[in-house]
Design a protein around this motif. Structure first.
Motif, PDB file in Angstrom:
ATOM      1  N   ARG A  97       0.816  -1.209   0.000  1.00 57.20           N
ATOM      2  CA  ARG A  97       0.000   0.000   0.000  1.00 57.20           C
ATOM      3  C   ARG A  97       0.854   1.264   0.000  1.00 57.20           C
ATOM      4  N   ASP A  98       1.976   1.257   0.726  1.00 53.91           N
ATOM      5  CA  ASP A  98       2.819   2.449   0.770  1.00 53.91           C
ATOM      6  C   ASP A  98       3.474   2.700  -0.581  1.00 53.91           C
ATOM      7  N   ALA A 101       0.820   4.090  -2.937  1.00 56.49           N
ATOM      8  CA  ALA A 101       0.449   5.462  -2.607  1.00 56.49           C
ATOM      9  C   ALA A 101       1.503   6.447  -3.100  1.00 56.49           C
ATOM     10  N   MET A 150      -5.354   0.533   0.076  1.00 56.49           N
ATOM     11  CA  MET A 150      -4.705   1.356  -0.943  1.00 56.49           C
ATOM     12  C   MET A 150      -5.256   2.783  -0.941  1.00 56.49           C
ATOM     13  N   ALA A 153      -4.103   4.701   2.168  1.00 58.51           N
ATOM     14  CA  ALA A 153      -2.683   5.073   2.123  1.00 58.51           C
ATOM     15  C   ALA A 153      -2.462   6.238   1.162  1.00 58.51           C
ATOM     16  N   PHE A 154      -3.170   6.234   0.042  1.00 59.58           N
ATOM     17  CA  PHE A 154      -3.038   7.317  -0.927  1.00 59.58           C
ATOM     18  C   PHE A 154      -3.558   8.626  -0.328  1.00 59.58           C
ATOM     19  N   ARG A 157      -1.013  10.160   1.967  1.00 59.34           N
ATOM     20  CA  ARG A 157       0.104  10.819   1.264  1.00 59.34           C
ATOM     21  C   ARG A 157      -0.308  12.186   0.719  1.00 59.34           C
ATOM     22  N   HIS A 198      -9.334   2.709  -6.692  1.00 58.32           N
ATOM     23  CA  HIS A 198      -8.696   1.782  -5.758  1.00 58.32           C
ATOM     24  C   HIS A 198      -9.639   0.611  -5.468  1.00 58.32           C
TER      25      HIS A 198
END
Length: 311
Positions: A97-98, A101, A150, A153-154, A157, A198
């Motif tokens: 996920r990171d 993102a 996902m 996490a996005f 960010r 996502h």
């Protein structure tokens, strides 16, 4: 337990499995016919996307207790057959996920600031400042469809860019937090500047983001797709770009990623996208970093340990 690994994996997986009490049989070059012939020898299987795990294959795996998908998407696995057999199915969206993102933010910044075109021009001794004037993420409204690992996490960010993030998820409620505001589809249609996808590929989402869907947005939007390409048909995206409903697109995935097998119509639409400076691509690598390669293994093994050895 013996475990068959049919796709190429980071070498860290084998000692992790052995430490957990699972004996790995690593065969990254194995063909489907051979998998069918030996599937009955194993209690577990670790897969990426080499071959469909459908009823034909699962029925041969008489001892199978678990399937571990090294990644997030389950579209290559017949989930109903797995459930009927009471086979544990684990995946690892937490592992990449990171990476996804960060990649999504990077694609947006590259698109908004014309970085690919500007780089190409400067290499050819073209110094066009005005033609490469960018636009800012600051103040834009991001519409997320899908607010699982996902999407969340996005959204996190994006928090440093001064964006408003709206999230829609048909199967999840009450997820508003410091980074995303839960919203309806109608609210996304009214407010979105940038649409980011996502959601998994299912019969419900395949070709969902079509011309009719895109026409419902009040503003002309930018589109970011780091989920599955089949969700957005090439034809629909081309039509939306031609009409101006979509101002630009960042695509990590495509409707057909086997580019040598594109249909005649797909070739026409793909070539249109390729020719546009308002479209950028990457080859399905949004969640594919050196770090995520290991994190995915750690996530899978921890889940298997929890199921079989800590329960």
């Amino acid at each position: 337990m013996r475990c068959l690994i049919i796709d190429r994996m980071h070498e860290s997986l084998m000692p992790m499995l052995e430490e957990a009490g699972i004996k790995p049989d690593y065969r990254p070059d194995i063909k489907r016919e051979e998998i069918l012939n030996i599937a009955d020898r194993y209690e577990g299987m670790v897969v990426r996307s080499k071959t469909p795990l459908n009823e034909e294959l699962i029925s041969r795996a008489e001892k199978l207790k678990f399937i571990a998908r090294a990644g997030a998407g389950l579209d290559q696995i017949d989930v109903e057959v797995v459930r009927k057999r009471n086979i544990y199915l684990v995946n690892a969206p937490e592992g990449n996920r990171d990476a996804l993102a960060e990649h999504g933010v990077g694609m947006l910044l590259a698109l908004f600031n014309n970085l690919l075109r500007a780089d190409r021009e400067v290499r050819n001794k073209v110094w066009d400042r005005e033609g490469n004037r960018g636009i800012e993420l600051m103040g834009k409204t991001i519409g997320l469809i899908g607010c699982g690992y996902m999407g969340q996490a996005f959204a996190k960010r994006l928090s440093g860019f001064g964006c408003k993030v709206l999230g829609y998820d048909k199967y999840k409620k009450g997820f508003s937090d410091d980074f995303v505001i839960e919203a309806t589809l109608d609210e996304l249609f009214r407010e979105t500047d940038i649409l980011s996808l996502h959601v998994p590929l299912t019969s419900e989402t395949k070709a969902w983001i079509n011309e009719e869907f895109l026409s419902k947005f009040k503003k002309a939007i930018f589109l970011l797709n780091t989920s599955r390409g089949e969700i957005v048909p090439l034809r629909a995206l081309r039509a939306a770009l031609e009409s101006g409903k979509v101002k630009g697109a960042a695509l990590d995935v495509l409707e057909n990623e086997k580019l040598k097998t594109l249909t005649d119509r797909q070739i026409q639409d793909f070539e249109y996208l390729v020719a546009s400076d308002q479209v950028i691509f990457s080859p399905h690598v949004a969640g594919w970093t050196h770090e995520s390669y290991v994190k995915i293994n750690e996530t899978l093994v921890n889940k298997l340990k929890s199921i079989f050895f800590n329960g």
